[in-house]
Enzyme design. Structure first.
Site, mmCIF file in Angstrom:
data_model
loop_
_atom_site.group_PDB
_atom_site.id
_atom_site.type_symbol
_atom_site.label_atom_id
_atom_site.label_comp_id
_atom_site.label_asym_id
_atom_site.label_seq_id
_atom_site.Cartn_x
_atom_site.Cartn_y
_atom_site.Cartn_z
ATOM 1 N N HIS A 122 0.136 3.522 8.021
ATOM 2 C CA HIS A 122 -0.894 4.216 7.264
ATOM 3 C C HIS A 122 -0.868 3.799 5.790
ATOM 4 O O HIS A 122 0.197 3.688 5.185
ATOM 5 C CB HIS A 122 -0.676 5.727 7.368
ATOM 6 C CG HIS A 122 -1.623 6.543 6.554
ATOM 7 N ND1 HIS A 122 -1.214 7.540 5.691
ATOM 8 C CD2 HIS A 122 -2.983 6.504 6.464
ATOM 9 C CE1 HIS A 122 -2.264 8.084 5.116
ATOM 10 N NE2 HIS A 122 -3.353 7.480 5.572
ATOM 11 N N HIS A 125 0.772 -1.244 0.000
ATOM 12 C CA HIS A 125 0.000 0.000 0.000
ATOM 13 C C HIS A 125 0.799 1.286 0.000
ATOM 14 O O HIS A 125 0.210 2.368 -0.043
ATOM 15 C CB HIS A 125 -0.969 0.008 1.192
ATOM 16 C CG HIS A 125 -0.294 -0.113 2.535
ATOM 17 N ND1 HIS A 125 -0.966 0.063 3.726
ATOM 18 C CD2 HIS A 125 0.994 -0.382 2.886
ATOM 19 C CE1 HIS A 125 -0.148 -0.106 4.740
ATOM 20 N NE2 HIS A 125 1.045 -0.376 4.258
ATOM 21 N N HIS A 126 2.130 1.222 0.079
ATOM 22 C CA HIS A 126 2.916 2.463 0.148
ATOM 23 C C HIS A 126 3.370 2.984 -1.208
ATOM 24 O O HIS A 126 3.756 4.154 -1.308
ATOM 25 C CB HIS A 126 4.151 2.260 1.028
ATOM 26 C CG HIS A 126 3.859 2.007 2.475
ATOM 27 N ND1 HIS A 126 3.077 2.848 3.229
ATOM 28 C CD2 HIS A 126 4.246 0.999 3.311
ATOM 29 C CE1 HIS A 126 2.997 2.377 4.464
ATOM 30 N NE2 HIS A 126 3.678 1.249 4.534
ATOM 31 N N ALA A 127 3.369 2.155 -2.242
ATOM 32 C CA ALA A 127 3.909 2.569 -3.543
ATOM 33 C C ALA A 127 3.132 3.760 -4.094
ATOM 34 O O ALA A 127 1.908 3.820 -4.013
ATOM 35 C CB ALA A 127 3.865 1.399 -4.519
ATOM 36 N N ASP A 147 -0.854 5.093 2.939
ATOM 37 C CA ASP A 147 -0.669 6.401 2.302
ATOM 38 C C ASP A 147 -0.735 6.364 0.782
ATOM 39 O O ASP A 147 -1.282 7.272 0.153
ATOM 40 C CB ASP A 147 0.642 7.037 2.753
ATOM 41 C CG ASP A 147 1.866 6.183 2.448
ATOM 42 O OD1 ASP A 147 1.743 4.938 2.369
ATOM 43 O OD2 ASP A 147 2.967 6.750 2.315
#
Length: 452
Positions: free
Chosen positions: A193, A154-156, A195
């Site tokens: 998070h 989920h951070h990419a 993000d």
């Protein structure tokens, strides 16, 4: 606009009514996923997915669902969200030629956290293929629930690697779901998070993001309660920032109360649930105190809704507990009760000394007071009150990707938030030794079974 009325009381009827309904579950897995290796001492171990799958096999869960090998998505598929030059870089860079890409390595944040390793692009193709393929199956109503434990990175970002993530398979799968669904809800229970997903949909009302995560002096430094979207996406990004040590009872309570209201107000056509296991007690990078039962209760709750559900993995760095968690949650989705005594499997020695499925919470202090949790919850309910009835302003006939604002923003655009300065790195992130799995010793017998 007419506002939807929200009741504060939690409604468990939905889950109770739907819990007994048999659902068609599809599951994506590629046996090669465990062969990818981020490097000596790196906390991200794709091998954990292989371990989870081995428990799924050993418990006999594979007999209850349809299992598929993911299609390797193409460069063009990735470019539906990611910048062309970034995808081209991922496709061509290797450990042998990375010296030729010094400028690109810096530009795309490919460094110690996100290293170049053998098979990097194929790894991205594989984990993303399971998520996009899962969305495709849901769209065509050939499954009610799809599981891809290799996904959930989920951070990419659009043009940048971040937090061990290179291609954002979640964003790509949501884009696929939006072809058939007016509204998609994304929920994130990773300790960090979500993000990258929030940023991708920060200006649209067609996707609501809801993240429960540690906030304050913690990677990636975003996800404050007041970060709630802009333009058409205002109030469609929800964040529940948490402090260290939250336990099962408190986490499950706030999750059910908030998500009950979100589902009532937003009425999504599909849900994507990111199940990062670094929110478990004892995770080497985490700081929460959840057990499998608390983490799994969130998964089980979402299963209770009569809405297509895409279930993904995410973080998780104490690999034996990650494998336990995702095998247990596969069982929950199938409504199969798993014995606490682990069956014999290829990685049995990893689960010592108790060799049980379930883990115990630690004695760490819960820094989340009831007053704090109630205040955040009340604020989020107020945000939801501001939403109109579930009618985002996009014509249902216009579901092509162009309807979602994915264009590059001009400098100074309020949607662009510079998070680099806020990123935090945990001192436990790196350990020595290519056999390191959890930051502690692995028995010699278990070492023989490791692919790293």
């Amino acid at each position: 606009p007419k506002h939807t009325r929200i009741s504060i009381s939690i409604d468990l009827c939905v889950s109770e009514m739907s819990s007994s309904i048999k659902k068609r579950v599809s599951y994506f897995y590629d046996e090669d996923i465990g062969n990818f290796y981020y490097g000596n001492g790196h906390p991200m171990k794709p091998h954990r997915v292989r371990m989870a799958h081995n428990l799924v096999l050993s418990y006999g869960l594979y007999k209850k669902m349809d299992i598929f090998r993911p299609h390797l998505i193409s460069e063009q598929d990735m470019a539906r969200y990611h910048a062309d030059d970034y995808v081209h870089f991922l496709m061509n860079v290797t450990p042998e030629n990375m010296g030729e890409y010094a400028r690109e390595l810096a530009r795309y944040n490919v460094d110690v956290d996100c290293p170049v390793f053998d098979g990097l692009f194929k790894f991205c193709q594989m984990y993303s293929g399971g998520s996009v393929g899962g969305a495709y199956k849901l769209n065509r109503e050939s499954a009610d629930i799809v599981v891809n434990w290799a996904g959930g990175l989920h951070h990419a970002k659009k043009s940048e690697a971040s937090g061990f993530c290179y291609v954002n398979d979640i964003v790509l799968s949501i884009l696929e779901l939006l072809k058939y669904h007016q509204r998609v809800l994304y929920i994130d229970i990773d300790v960090h998070h979500g993000d990258g997903v929030e940023e991708a949909f920060y200006t649209t009302d067609r996707v609501m993001t809801c993240s429960f995560h540690k906030f304050g002096e913690y990677f990636p430094g975003t996800g404050g309660v007041h970060d709630r979207g802009v333009d058409s996406g205002k109030n469609y990004s929800l964040n529940f920032p948490l402090r260290e040590g939250i336990d099962d009872e408190n986490f499950v309570t706030i999750f059910k109360e908030v998500i009950t209201q979100v589902m009532e107000v937003y009425q999504p056509g599909a849900v994507v649930l990111q199940c990062g296991a670094d929110s478990l007690s004892g995770d080497r990078l985490g700081c929460f105190n959840l057990t499998l039962k608390g983490h799994g209760a969130c998964v089980e709750f979402m299963r209770g809704y009569d809405v297509p559900l895409l279930v993904l993995g995410g973080g998780g760095y104490t690999v034996r507990n990650v494998a336990r968690c995702w095998a247990y949650e596969t069982g929950l989705l199938l409504q199969e009760e798993l014995p606490d005594e682990l069956p014999h499997n290829n990685y049995y020695e990893y689960y010592g000394p108790d060799f049980n499925l379930h883990i115990q919470p630690s004695a760490m202090e819960n820094m989340n007071s009831k007053k704090y949790l109630d205040n955040v919850k009340t604020y989020l309910f107020e945000v939801l009150r501001e939403l109109p009835s579930a009618r985002p302003g996009v014509d249902m006939s216009q579901t092509a990707l162009r309807d979602i604002d994915m264009e590059e923003k001009e400098e100074g655009d309020p949607d662009i938030r510079d998070t680099q300065a806020d990123k935090k790195q945990d001192e436990k992130e790196f350990y020595d030794g290519d056999k390191d799995q959890d930051g502690d010793k692995v028995s010699p017998k278990a070492e023989k079974t490791s692919d790293s």
